[in-house]
Design a protein around this motif. Structure first.
Motif, PDB file in Angstrom:
ATOM      1  N   THR A   1      -3.305  36.478  16.851  1.00 17.26           N
ATOM      2  CA  THR A   1      -2.469  35.859  15.779  1.00 17.26           C
ATOM      3  C   THR A   1      -3.424  35.136  14.724  1.00 17.26           C
ATOM      4  OG1 THR A   1      -1.619  33.908  17.057  1.00 17.26           O
ATOM      5  CG2 THR A   1      -0.060  35.614  17.007  1.00 17.26           C
ATOM      6  N   GLU A   2      -4.541  35.110  14.819  1.00 17.01           N
ATOM      7  CA  GLU A   2      -5.415  34.296  13.928  1.00 17.01           C
ATOM      8  C   GLU A   2      -5.277  34.419  12.474  1.00 17.01           C
ATOM      9  OE1 GLU A   2      -9.189  34.987  15.521  1.00 17.01           O
ATOM     10  OE2 GLU A   2      -9.242  37.145  15.245  1.00 17.01           O
ATOM     11  N   ARG A   3      -4.910  35.661  11.964  1.00 16.19           N
ATOM     12  CA  ARG A   3      -4.764  35.892  10.717  1.00 16.19           C
ATOM     13  C   ARG A   3      -3.367  35.576  10.236  1.00 16.19           C
ATOM     14  NH1 ARG A   3      -5.973  41.248   8.981  1.00 16.19           N
ATOM     15  NH2 ARG A   3      -6.199  40.690   6.937  1.00 16.19           N
ATOM     16  N   MET A   4      -2.457  35.332  10.820  1.00 13.32           N
ATOM     17  CA  MET A   4      -0.983  34.896  10.724  1.00 13.32           C
ATOM     18  C   MET A   4      -1.219  33.289  10.843  1.00 13.32           C
ATOM     19  SD  MET A   4       1.566  37.680  12.155  1.00 13.32           S
ATOM     20  CE  MET A   4       0.919  37.186  13.785  1.00 13.32           C
ATOM     21  N   SER A   5      -1.736  32.535   9.987  1.00 13.86           N
ATOM     22  CA  SER A   5      -1.954  31.282  10.125  1.00 13.86           C
ATOM     23  C   SER A   5      -1.481  30.225   8.675  1.00 13.86           C
ATOM     24  CB  SER A   5      -3.334  30.917  10.383  1.00 13.86           C
ATOM     25  OG  SER A   5      -3.593  29.428  10.524  1.00 13.86           O
ATOM     26  N   GLY A   6      -0.698  29.322   9.169  1.00 16.41           N
ATOM     27  CA  GLY A   6      -0.484  28.552   7.809  1.00 16.41           C
ATOM     28  C   GLY A   6       0.935  27.999   8.012  1.00 16.41           C
ATOM     29  N   ILE A   7       1.189  26.922   7.111  1.00 12.84           N
ATOM     30  CA  ILE A   7       2.386  26.193   7.303  1.00 12.84           C
ATOM     31  C   ILE A   7       3.136  26.854   5.990  1.00 12.84           C
ATOM     32  CG2 ILE A   7       3.600  23.949   6.800  1.00 12.84           C
ATOM     33  CD1 ILE A   7       1.314  23.415   8.879  1.00 12.84           C
TER      34      ILE A   7
ATOM     35  N   MET B   1      13.929  17.700   8.449  1.00  4.87           N
ATOM     36  CA  MET B   1      12.796  17.326   9.495  1.00  4.87           C
ATOM     37  C   MET B   1      12.344  18.481  10.228  1.00  4.87           C
ATOM     38  SD  MET B   1      14.241  13.428  10.624  1.00  4.87           S
ATOM     39  CE  MET B   1      12.733  13.045  11.883  1.00  4.87           C
ATOM     40  N   THR B   2      11.943  19.428   9.675  1.00  2.00           N
ATOM     41  CA  THR B   2      11.574  20.702   9.905  1.00  2.00           C
ATOM     42  C   THR B   2      10.383  21.103   9.533  1.00  2.00           C
ATOM     43  OG1 THR B   2      12.801  21.999   8.548  1.00  2.00           O
ATOM     44  CG2 THR B   2      13.785  21.579  10.670  1.00  2.00           C
ATOM     45  N   LEU B   3       9.713  21.809  10.171  1.00  2.00           N
ATOM     46  CA  LEU B   3       8.354  22.547   9.688  1.00  2.00           C
ATOM     47  C   LEU B   3       8.245  24.092  10.061  1.00  2.00           C
ATOM     48  CD1 LEU B   3       4.696  21.114   9.784  1.00  2.00           C
ATOM     49  CD2 LEU B   3       5.213  23.315  10.596  1.00  2.00           C
ATOM     50  N   THR B   4       8.219  24.931   9.133  1.00  4.12           N
ATOM     51  CA  THR B   4       8.031  26.390   9.573  1.00  4.12           C
ATOM     52  C   THR B   4       6.546  26.756   9.502  1.00  4.12           C
ATOM     53  OG1 THR B   4      10.327  26.488   8.661  1.00  4.12           O
ATOM     54  CG2 THR B   4       9.133  28.454   8.959  1.00  4.12           C
ATOM     55  N   ALA B   5       6.115  27.403  10.412  1.00  6.41           N
ATOM     56  CA  ALA B   5       4.877  27.826  10.424  1.00  6.41           C
ATOM     57  C   ALA B   5       4.679  29.094  11.164  1.00  6.41           C
ATOM     58  CB  ALA B   5       4.026  26.835  11.084  1.00  6.41           C
TER      59      ALA B   5
ATOM     60  N   ILE C   1       0.298  27.138  17.682  1.00  6.97           N
ATOM     61  CA  ILE C   1       1.543  26.985  17.744  1.00  6.97           C
ATOM     62  C   ILE C   1       2.474  28.237  18.440  1.00  6.97           C
ATOM     63  CG2 ILE C   1       3.846  27.451  16.321  1.00  6.97           C
ATOM     64  CD1 ILE C   1       2.719  24.421  16.647  1.00  6.97           C
ATOM     65  N   GLY C   2       1.923  29.429  18.191  1.00  5.40           N
ATOM     66  CA  GLY C   2       2.631  30.622  18.866  1.00  5.40           C
ATOM     67  C   GLY C   2       1.945  30.356  20.521  1.00  5.40           C
ATOM     68  N   GLY C   3       0.927  30.199  20.648  1.00  2.00           N
ATOM     69  CA  GLY C   3       0.512  30.053  22.166  1.00  2.00           C
ATOM     70  C   GLY C   3       1.358  28.968  22.902  1.00  2.00           C
ATOM     71  N   THR C   4       1.651  27.741  22.120  1.00  9.15           N
ATOM     72  CA  THR C   4       2.131  26.471  22.575  1.00  9.15           C
ATOM     73  C   THR C   4       3.617  27.012  22.912  1.00  9.15           C
ATOM     74  OG1 THR C   4       2.732  25.579  20.775  1.00  9.15           O
ATOM     75  CG2 THR C   4       0.870  24.867  21.798  1.00  9.15           C
ATOM     76  N   ILE C   5       4.162  27.711  22.270  1.00  8.74           N
ATOM     77  CA  ILE C   5       5.654  28.291  22.313  1.00  8.74           C
ATOM     78  C   ILE C   5       5.459  29.324  23.627  1.00  8.74           C
ATOM     79  CG2 ILE C   5       7.410  29.537  21.339  1.00  8.74           C
ATOM     80  CD1 ILE C   5       6.639  28.060  18.490  1.00  8.74           C
ATOM     81  N   ALA C   6       4.769  30.303  23.370  1.00  7.76           N
ATOM     82  CA  ALA C   6       4.682  31.384  24.469  1.00  7.76           C
ATOM     83  C   ALA C   6       4.532  30.732  25.824  1.00  7.76           C
ATOM     84  CB  ALA C   6       3.545  32.175  24.140  1.00  7.76           C
ATOM     85  N   THR C   7       3.863  29.568  25.843  1.00 10.15           N
ATOM     86  CA  THR C   7       3.612  28.737  27.179  1.00 10.15           C
ATOM     87  C   THR C   7       4.421  27.704  27.390  1.00 10.15           C
ATOM     88  OG1 THR C   7       1.667  27.900  26.243  1.00 10.15           O
ATOM     89  CG2 THR C   7       1.126  29.963  27.052  1.00 10.15           C
ATOM     90  N   ASN C   8       5.250  27.369  26.413  1.00 11.89           N
ATOM     91  CA  ASN C   8       5.978  25.898  26.767  1.00 11.89           C
ATOM     92  C   ASN C   8       5.004  24.849  26.941  1.00 11.89           C
ATOM     93  OD1 ASN C   8       8.425  24.529  26.790  1.00 11.89           O
ATOM     94  ND2 ASN C   8       8.612  24.755  28.770  1.00 11.89           N
ATOM     95  N   ALA C   9       3.998  24.733  26.271  1.00 17.60           N
ATOM     96  CA  ALA C   9       2.967  23.563  26.357  1.00 17.60           C
ATOM     97  C   ALA C   9       3.809  22.153  26.645  1.00 17.60           C
ATOM     98  CB  ALA C   9       2.263  23.630  25.322  1.00 17.60           C
ATOM     99  N   GLY C  10       2.996  21.482  27.477  1.00 24.39           N
ATOM    100  CA  GLY C  10       3.823  20.243  27.893  1.00 24.39           C
ATOM    101  C   GLY C  10       2.793  19.352  27.286  1.00 24.39           C
ATOM    102  N   GLY C  11       2.100  18.514  27.952  1.00 22.94           N
ATOM    103  CA  GLY C  11       1.062  17.397  27.623  1.00 22.94           C
ATOM    104  C   GLY C  11       1.609  16.063  27.862  1.00 22.94           C
TER     105      GLY C  11
ATOM    106  N   VAL D   1       5.606  36.269  19.584  1.00 21.26           N
ATOM    107  CA  VAL D   1       6.022  35.234  18.401  1.00 21.26           C
ATOM    108  C   VAL D   1       5.227  35.480  17.153  1.00 21.26           C
ATOM    109  CG1 VAL D   1       6.114  32.760  18.138  1.00 21.26           C
ATOM    110  CG2 VAL D   1       6.729  33.448  20.492  1.00 21.26           C
ATOM    111  N   THR D   2       5.897  35.242  16.086  1.00 23.11           N
ATOM    112  CA  THR D   2       5.226  35.622  14.836  1.00 23.11           C
ATOM    113  C   THR D   2       5.470  34.220  13.833  1.00 23.11           C
ATOM    114  OG1 THR D   2       7.164  36.751  14.127  1.00 23.11           O
ATOM    115  CG2 THR D   2       5.138  38.097  14.766  1.00 23.11           C
ATOM    116  N   ARG D   3       6.611  33.656  14.158  1.00 21.45           N
ATOM    117  CA  ARG D   3       6.846  32.368  13.133  1.00 21.45           C
ATOM    118  C   ARG D   3       7.779  31.532  13.891  1.00 21.45           C
ATOM    119  NH1 ARG D   3       8.623  34.456   7.243  1.00 21.45           N
ATOM    120  NH2 ARG D   3       9.832  36.088   8.377  1.00 21.45           N
ATOM    121  N   ALA D   4       7.627  30.374  13.583  1.00 18.06           N
ATOM    122  CA  ALA D   4       8.576  29.359  14.211  1.00 18.06           C
ATOM    123  C   ALA D   4       8.964  28.233  13.337  1.00 18.06           C
ATOM    124  CB  ALA D   4       7.998  28.866  15.380  1.00 18.06           C
ATOM    125  N   VAL D   5      10.425  27.524  13.431  1.00 19.86           N
ATOM    126  CA  VAL D   5      11.012  26.438  12.951  1.00 19.86           C
ATOM    127  C   VAL D   5      10.758  25.215  13.762  1.00 19.86           C
ATOM    128  CG1 VAL D   5      12.475  25.410  11.709  1.00 19.86           C
ATOM    129  CG2 VAL D   5      12.656  27.859  11.323  1.00 19.86           C
TER     130      VAL D   5
END
Lengths: 474, 474
Positions: free
Chosen positions: A100-106, A114-118, A150-160, A215-219
């Protein structure tokens, strides 16, 4: 998985030709030198050379690409920043990588909502920085923030380290767009906080590791920025005292607890004394160490943490403590905890378990794990560090690097876990490394339902084949 | 749906005989007088007389009952407390009702993990009380708390007045057990806070209104008890000022905001002046009213709310305000907001819209809705009250009680909503009343995926037929 560039069959050649037509020159890598870089992630597992690396630049291109792969029955490995620790982004033989490296940007920041779509390929850190520049905060944070997408963190439900306050990635995603195996686009990019109009489809794509859709885009739901917080390190007699501290902390600070990270003496001694990975901010031997971060309420959080320490000390729950008086001191305290990312060289070959159990059972589980490991000659030492409030421990077990040792240790620890109603992976995901152990934390009925859903949404099995599900292993 | 007791066909008679055998005398109602009570919920929609009312007392009985219904292809309507507002628990012709009323009770409270495990039929209020008795809190709260069951709140992803702080029901469910249409039991009742071991299957059952499985038990995440909070009512010039107040409140109180409820002048005037449903705590005419509840931080929340009011007054964001000085005064303030549950008699026949849009768009949407309603002779008045921080408004539109008026008004409002990327139901659910409008907030691709999942998990369509999905309407 074989890394050698095997002869491609004619169907594969045909598929790559069709894909190149849709994606254009910038949109596909077919040179071996390029393809090699995309074969593996940070798990240590080696992927096979992908047939091609697809680099679509829009949702529509992802859709067309998946339709072509479906037609040719070519497996597709979705990739974000390749920072995963479970091999979920390693390419099996005969598959293409979809980066997804070419689908990048806010795309948009909405201050009132209080949302960010990327775009999915946007690095996590870029999202965090854009949110901060807008006076807000995106609370999901992991060490790999600079590279993870962001797509990777969504696909893997990242914690931290911020899960205690704002949860994992799942509750921080408001809207999502994903492309199914057949190329259909399932898009819901509104900003409704509450939505009970039928199935919450985004839940299927969050944490399913690219096996149900791309995953391609997210709010994303942003949060108010925490402008002032205080950090302290406590030394305690044992894990039970840490649990009591957590309960007392919740009473005192409520949802203002930002981090509550636990370190067992084995980990502490290794990074502070046996190696030069960190400097011990507290002297003496103790049974447990806690890193506690609290955001400012109405008064000074430093004073609040000092009062908290005094209360715990009075009850013999803590033995010693140090409060960060500056940003530099705070970084020094955090560096002890974060040294876990740098133990590889000193600790040698090891398994990085990512165990989750009930928070109330974590101490007992770790004691039981230590007892089991003590009986295994293959286990050459263990380090334990984790997210105390979440019941999640990263248990690192050293061994001689042989597959046999790995097998014996994994069988012993996962065998133990089976009785604790826990999970073989709390936050790293199953990927290709833990697929064979999934049955230790999911029932046959759960696995059957998972397979049924996979079969329904990806009947040809082209999405991330051999991830999560053992039976599609090549 | 026809309420008359039609002649049962022989397959139905056979099915009821088989069900009675499994459930025993206490476990099934077959008398018409008993069955009638279970035909409908609180939506105003009348269900048909169910063939029988099944009252299983265990997960195993639910499993056996569903297997029998599958074999005989008899539709099953799962029921909790029948307090739903969308007809999701109204029985269509030729179906049986499955009531969870005999599966009631708290199974365990774990203080350290802060969890409560309960049977699906346990009333929400009983869970709240048990949590409070343990010094903790279950934050999901709705007006129907005394009758609504935990299983029902999970199946409908209940919202309510505390969503701002702890979300809807979804993020408060840690573990879940559900029975699929074929009788398989999908059980995951552990207390792991973090779990990335494959698909998060519980998400499928939360909010799918009994169309994918029957919830039998759940592990709920409790929260620390809020022992002290302060409540104030603010009068404002308009909705835009309310949004500015919300932003300022988030900066000041962070996650300590417990409620941020909005009332438009149409609603305020109706309950305070045109009827005797509530007494106005503030005089004069204002453009918007806000009920703000804040939990105590380190200092007194009353003083904090007063300082907040002073800040907003300085910026001309608020015009007047009143702070509750006692529990009685707090109840008086809440009673204005809660009067929405008692308007039926005074307001006459009306549609209760449950619209959700982006929180930043809520004011504009309401203005647009008012403009549309002003052009409709069928619309005899509107009341607007809602959850401001959630972008959720309950828009009540009075009409002459005719189906034609209802149709015209619904078409106009849902038609408007289509352009706002909103939802036809933020918290009440789709049920049988809003199924025909689902296409106004979900795309054809989303609906196709929903139907695919339904077909996969309930291929015979026996679970809550005609709820959510139009095409299975009898």
């Amino acid at each position: 998985m074989d890394r050698t560039g095997i002869q491609q069959d004619s169907a594969q050649v045909e598929a790559v030709k069709d894909l190149a037509e849709v994606l254009g020159q910038k949109g596909i890598f077919t040179q071996e030198s390029d393809r090699e870089r995309y074969a593996s992630d940070q798990s240590g597992l080696s992927g096979a050379m992908p047939l091609a690396v697809l680099r679509p630049a829009s949702t529509e291109e992802v859709s067309r690409v998946l339709a072509i792969c479906s037609r040719h029955r070519i497996g597709v490995v979705p990739q974000g920043g390749r920072t995963g620790l479970s091999g979920g982004a390693c390419s099996p033989q005969g598959t293409v990588v979809l980066s997804t490296e070419r689908m990048s940007g806010i795309i948009e920041i909405d201050h009132e909502a209080m949302t960010l779509t990327a775009w999915a390929g946007t690095p996590l850190e870029a999202v965090q920085e854009a949110a901060r520049a807008a006076g807000l905060d995106y609370p999901v944070d992991i060490g790999a923030r600079g590279t993870a997408t962001i797509g990777g963190t969504i696909a893997t439900n990242a914690g931290g380290i911020r899960v205690l306050q704002h949860g994992m990635t799942r509750p921080n995603v408001l809207g999502l767009e994903a492309v199914l195996a057949d190329g259909s686009v399932v898009s819901r990019l509104g900003k409704t906080v509450k939505d009970n109009s039928g199935f919450d489809l985004k839940q299927l794509f969050i944490g399913s590791e690219g096996t149900l859709g791309v995953v391609t885009r997210a709010v994303l739901q942003l949060r108010r920025q925490v402008r002032h917080s205080a950090l302290a390190l406590f030394a305690l007699p044992d894990h039970a005292a840490a649990l009591a501290c957590l309960a007392a902390g919740r009473q005192r600070f409520g949802s203002r607890i930002r981090a509550f990270e636990g370190m067992w003496p084995d980990y502490w001694d290794f990074v502070c004394h046996e190696t030069s990975l960190a400097t011990a901010p507290i002297t003496g031997r103790h049974g447990f160490y806690l890193l506690v971060e609290v955001e400012a309420g109405a008064s000074q959080p430093e004073e609040e943490l000092e009062a908290f320490f005094a209360e715990l000390f009075e009850q013999d729950l803590v033995e010693d403590g140090v409060l960060a008086k500056s940003l530099t001191e705070a970084q020094a305290l955090w560096s002890v905890r974060e040294a876990v990312g740098e133990v590889d060289e000193d600790f040698g070959p090891h398994i990085n378990f990512d165990i989750g159990v009930s928070p109330s059972a974590l101490g007992h589980f770790c004691d039981a794990a230590d007892a089991v490991l003590a009986t295994l000659p293959e286990a050459a030492g263990a380090l334990k560090v984790g997210h105390l409030g979440d019941g999640n421990v990263h248990l690192l077990v050293a061994h001689d690097g042989s597959a046999a040792a790995e097998e014996r240790i994994e069988a012993a620890i996962y065998g133990l876990l089976r009785n604790w109603q826990g999970t073989v992976t709390a936050e790293h995901g199953v990927g290709r490394i833990k697929a064979r152990w999934l049955g230790h934390s999911r029932t046959p009925e759960e696995l059957a339902l998972m397979r049924g859903l996979k079969g329904q949404m990806d009947p040809l099995g082209i999405l991330n084949p051999s991830a999560l599900f053992l039976e599609s292993e090549d």
